[in-house]
Design a protein around this motif. Sequence first.
Motif, PDB file in Angstrom:
ATOM      1  N   ASP A   1       4.212   8.632 -46.663  1.00 25.24           N
ATOM      2  CA  ASP A   1       3.793   9.333 -45.446  1.00 25.24           C
ATOM      3  C   ASP A   1       3.643   8.283 -44.333  1.00 25.24           C
ATOM      4  O   ASP A   1       2.699   7.501 -44.326  1.00 25.24           O
ATOM      5  CB  ASP A   1       2.463  10.058 -45.732  1.00 25.24           C
ATOM      6  CG  ASP A   1       1.953  10.855 -44.542  1.00 25.24           C
ATOM      7  OD1 ASP A   1       2.395  10.596 -43.408  1.00 25.24           O
ATOM      8  OD2 ASP A   1       1.088  11.728 -44.750  1.00 25.24           O
ATOM      9  N   ILE A   2       4.627   8.269 -43.425  1.00 24.36           N
ATOM     10  CA  ILE A   2       4.619   7.241 -42.380  1.00 24.36           C
ATOM     11  C   ILE A   2       3.976   7.820 -41.127  1.00 24.36           C
ATOM     12  O   ILE A   2       4.548   8.675 -40.448  1.00 24.36           O
ATOM     13  CB  ILE A   2       6.052   6.741 -42.060  1.00 24.36           C
ATOM     14  CG1 ILE A   2       6.860   6.606 -43.353  1.00 24.36           C
ATOM     15  CG2 ILE A   2       6.000   5.398 -41.326  1.00 24.36           C
ATOM     16  CD1 ILE A   2       8.338   6.389 -43.095  1.00 24.36           C
ATOM     17  N   GLY A   3       2.767   7.387 -40.830  1.00 26.78           N
ATOM     18  CA  GLY A   3       2.031   7.907 -39.678  1.00 26.78           C
ATOM     19  C   GLY A   3       2.102   6.944 -38.500  1.00 26.78           C
ATOM     20  O   GLY A   3       3.070   6.202 -38.343  1.00 26.78           O
ATOM     21  N   GLY A   4       1.065   6.975 -37.662  1.00 23.89           N
ATOM     22  CA  GLY A   4       1.032   6.111 -36.498  1.00 23.89           C
ATOM     23  C   GLY A   4       0.611   4.688 -36.868  1.00 23.89           C
ATOM     24  O   GLY A   4       1.340   3.728 -36.635  1.00 23.89           O
ATOM     25  N   GLY A   5      -0.571   4.553 -37.477  1.00 21.26           N
ATOM     26  CA  GLY A   5      -1.106   3.234 -37.782  1.00 21.26           C
ATOM     27  C   GLY A   5      -0.881   2.772 -39.202  1.00 21.26           C
ATOM     28  O   GLY A   5      -0.926   1.576 -39.496  1.00 21.26           O
TER      29      GLY A   5
ATOM     30  N   LYS B   1      11.579   5.924 -27.848  1.00 12.05           N
ATOM     31  CA  LYS B   1      11.763   5.901 -29.305  1.00 12.05           C
ATOM     32  C   LYS B   1      12.115   7.294 -29.824  1.00 12.05           C
ATOM     33  O   LYS B   1      13.060   7.460 -30.607  1.00 12.05           O
ATOM     34  CB  LYS B   1      10.477   5.405 -29.986  1.00 12.05           C
ATOM     35  CG  LYS B   1      10.549   5.440 -31.501  1.00 12.05           C
ATOM     36  CD  LYS B   1       9.268   4.968 -32.152  1.00 12.05           C
ATOM     37  CE  LYS B   1       8.218   6.066 -32.168  1.00 12.05           C
ATOM     38  NZ  LYS B   1       7.012   5.662 -32.910  1.00 12.05           N
ATOM     39  N   ILE B   2      11.348   8.289 -29.367  1.00  7.78           N
ATOM     40  CA  ILE B   2      11.553   9.642 -29.880  1.00  7.78           C
ATOM     41  C   ILE B   2      12.867  10.238 -29.382  1.00  7.78           C
ATOM     42  O   ILE B   2      13.584  10.908 -30.110  1.00  7.78           O
ATOM     43  CB  ILE B   2      10.336  10.525 -29.533  1.00  7.78           C
ATOM     44  CG1 ILE B   2       9.157  10.066 -30.405  1.00  7.78           C
ATOM     45  CG2 ILE B   2      10.626  12.002 -29.742  1.00  7.78           C
ATOM     46  CD1 ILE B   2       7.833  10.589 -30.007  1.00  7.78           C
ATOM     47  N   LYS B   3      13.209   9.938 -28.133  1.00  6.20           N
ATOM     48  CA  LYS B   3      14.420  10.527 -27.556  1.00  6.20           C
ATOM     49  C   LYS B   3      15.695   9.819 -28.034  1.00  6.20           C
ATOM     50  O   LYS B   3      16.684  10.458 -28.369  1.00  6.20           O
ATOM     51  CB  LYS B   3      14.325  10.441 -26.030  1.00  6.20           C
ATOM     52  CG  LYS B   3      15.205  11.448 -25.339  1.00  6.20           C
ATOM     53  CD  LYS B   3      14.792  11.614 -23.886  1.00  6.20           C
ATOM     54  CE  LYS B   3      15.810  12.465 -23.155  1.00  6.20           C
ATOM     55  NZ  LYS B   3      15.810  12.174 -21.726  1.00  6.20           N
ATOM     56  N   HIS B   4      15.668   8.492 -28.079  1.00  2.38           N
ATOM     57  CA  HIS B   4      16.915   7.764 -28.352  1.00  2.38           C
ATOM     58  C   HIS B   4      16.891   6.911 -29.614  1.00  2.38           C
ATOM     59  O   HIS B   4      17.916   6.390 -30.022  1.00  2.38           O
ATOM     60  CB  HIS B   4      17.238   6.809 -27.184  1.00  2.38           C
ATOM     61  CG  HIS B   4      17.281   7.476 -25.852  1.00  2.38           C
ATOM     62  ND1 HIS B   4      18.326   8.273 -25.463  1.00  2.38           N
ATOM     63  CD2 HIS B   4      16.403   7.468 -24.818  1.00  2.38           C
ATOM     64  CE1 HIS B   4      18.099   8.731 -24.236  1.00  2.38           C
ATOM     65  NE2 HIS B   4      16.934   8.256 -23.828  1.00  2.38           N
ATOM     66  N   GLY B   5      15.699   6.722 -30.203  1.00  2.00           N
ATOM     67  CA  GLY B   5      15.549   5.732 -31.276  1.00  2.00           C
ATOM     68  C   GLY B   5      16.360   6.037 -32.520  1.00  2.00           C
ATOM     69  O   GLY B   5      16.616   7.190 -32.861  1.00  2.00           O
TER      70      GLY B   5
ATOM     71  N   VAL C   1       6.261   0.368 -34.184  1.00  2.00           N
ATOM     72  CA  VAL C   1       7.632   0.455 -33.657  1.00  2.00           C
ATOM     73  C   VAL C   1       7.577   0.609 -32.137  1.00  2.00           C
ATOM     74  O   VAL C   1       8.274  -0.093 -31.394  1.00  2.00           O
ATOM     75  CB  VAL C   1       8.391   1.654 -34.303  1.00  2.00           C
ATOM     76  CG1 VAL C   1       9.779   1.792 -33.713  1.00  2.00           C
ATOM     77  CG2 VAL C   1       8.452   1.505 -35.810  1.00  2.00           C
ATOM     78  N   SER C   2       6.704   1.516 -31.655  1.00  2.00           N
ATOM     79  CA  SER C   2       6.580   1.734 -30.202  1.00  2.00           C
ATOM     80  C   SER C   2       6.131   0.451 -29.500  1.00  2.00           C
ATOM     81  O   SER C   2       6.614   0.118 -28.409  1.00  2.00           O
ATOM     82  CB  SER C   2       5.575   2.854 -29.914  1.00  2.00           C
ATOM     83  OG  SER C   2       5.971   4.021 -30.577  1.00  2.00           O
ATOM     84  N   ASN C   3       5.183  -0.240 -30.132  1.00  2.00           N
ATOM     85  CA  ASN C   3       4.698  -1.505 -29.578  1.00  2.00           C
ATOM     86  C   ASN C   3       5.809  -2.534 -29.438  1.00  2.00           C
ATOM     87  O   ASN C   3       5.931  -3.212 -28.417  1.00  2.00           O
ATOM     88  CB  ASN C   3       3.650  -2.090 -30.523  1.00  2.00           C
ATOM     89  CG  ASN C   3       2.340  -2.252 -29.814  1.00  2.00           C
ATOM     90  OD1 ASN C   3       2.317  -2.495 -28.605  1.00  2.00           O
ATOM     91  ND2 ASN C   3       1.263  -2.091 -30.545  1.00  2.00           N
ATOM     92  N   ASP C   4       6.635  -2.626 -30.488  1.00  2.00           N
ATOM     93  CA  ASP C   4       7.763  -3.567 -30.471  1.00  2.00           C
ATOM     94  C   ASP C   4       8.716  -3.238 -29.329  1.00  2.00           C
ATOM     95  O   ASP C   4       9.225  -4.136 -28.643  1.00  2.00           O
ATOM     96  CB  ASP C   4       8.547  -3.510 -31.789  1.00  2.00           C
ATOM     97  CG  ASP C   4       7.737  -4.030 -32.966  1.00  2.00           C
ATOM     98  OD1 ASP C   4       6.706  -4.691 -32.718  1.00  2.00           O
ATOM     99  OD2 ASP C   4       8.126  -3.775 -34.121  1.00  2.00           O
TER     100      ASP C   4
ATOM    101  N   ILE D   1       3.761   1.188 -22.952  1.00  2.00           N
ATOM    102  CA  ILE D   1       3.756   1.781 -24.293  1.00  2.00           C
ATOM    103  C   ILE D   1       4.154   3.270 -24.252  1.00  2.00           C
ATOM    104  O   ILE D   1       4.930   3.730 -25.088  1.00  2.00           O
ATOM    105  CB  ILE D   1       2.348   1.669 -24.941  1.00  2.00           C
ATOM    106  CG1 ILE D   1       1.933   0.208 -25.044  1.00  2.00           C
ATOM    107  CG2 ILE D   1       2.306   2.396 -26.279  1.00  2.00           C
ATOM    108  CD1 ILE D   1       1.958  -0.386 -26.415  1.00  2.00           C
ATOM    109  N   ALA D   2       3.613   4.010 -23.254  1.00  2.00           N
ATOM    110  CA  ALA D   2       3.902   5.444 -23.188  1.00  2.00           C
ATOM    111  C   ALA D   2       5.401   5.671 -23.006  1.00  2.00           C
ATOM    112  O   ALA D   2       5.978   6.593 -23.601  1.00  2.00           O
ATOM    113  CB  ALA D   2       3.129   6.085 -22.041  1.00  2.00           C
TER     114      ALA D   2
END
Length: 315
Positions: free
Chosen positions: A98-102, A146-150, A127-130, A139-140
């Motif tokens: 289960d891959i969550g946020g943290g 990430k969500i749109k193109h990652g 991932v977002s931080n990177d 970050i936002a």
Amino acid sequence: MDAAKIIPLSAEEEMIHVLAREFIVDGCAGIKDPLGMSGVRLEVETHIITGSSTSIQNLVKSVLRAGLTVDEIVLEPLASSEAVLTADEKELGVVLVDIGGGTTDIVVFHEGSICYSAVLPVGGNHVSNDIAVGLRTPIAEAEKIKIKHGCALSRLVDDDEYIEVALASGKESKKVSLKSLCEVIEPRMQEIFTLVKRELDRVGPRDLTPAGVVITGGASLLTGAAQLAAEILELPVRLGEPGYLNGLSDVIDNPVYIKKDDTVPKAIFSTAVGLVEYGVRYHKFTSKKKVINNDVVGNFYNRLKKIFSGFNEWF
Ligand SMILES: Nc1ncnc2c1ncn2[C@@H]1O[C@H](COP(=O)(O)OP(=O)(O)O)[C@@H](O)[C@H]1O
Ligand SMILES: [Mg+2]
């Protein structure tokens, strides 16, 4: 089970779950439920999950402040497993990631019960931080990109595709190749699955889990995540999605999570749906009413609906 609970714990630790793996009656092992059997000696093998007392207290405080009460604490992947794994998979042997946020949470089922669990301190937020650091963007914005193109596998994207990225400094933006975005994402996703692999190596040989790996949680939705996982873990991988989602899509508070023209990202709800199913299955309030059909969650929601519609009459 009470006897099994007597293990030394440090002052900072608390027990969250004591899960029976198997019972042994007079040396005869592999018994799931010894109720009704005869014998003189009863043994149990358990999997015990502990957690930091401070974290647990802070979590409980947050829930209380939101005006709710806490009946029980459930380890996140255990709840998710209720929603996304089949009984057959658990019986055969399966890994839930289960891959969550943290965090990335792992549970391994073998012969119907949990034989291993682990929590790794990396997840989708890393991932977002990177991306934010790599592309010098807020970050936002990194999260949106990430969500749109990652994509977790950079070889799957075209060399000549470019995206617009806002700069951290302000209103300006720059063009970045999709390839370079994915080259930032890939190593972090590789790290996550390499750490998962290291955990699985501790569990034992791969043939313990013939049903393979099920990935779920928000970060499992990244394009190419399942393919990368299969390559690194050398096991078949599928995306785990909960059923019973009627109405839940309306409560997504962050529109970023819904890709344009896409269906509801079900894997984000695995834990929430799993917690409801866990409550229905194990909690005391079910013992009065025997659960007979598969539509328990639907019934549960109907009951909730009735309760809430009742409130209207009071105001
Ligand atoms: N469509 C998507 N593609 C890639 N990552 C996503 C997507 N939707 C959500 N995420 C990521 O999932 C993470 C949150 O997952 P979630 O399972 O809700 O976490 P948690 O269990 O920690 O609350 C965030 O890092 C978010 O960026
Ligand atoms: Mg989660």
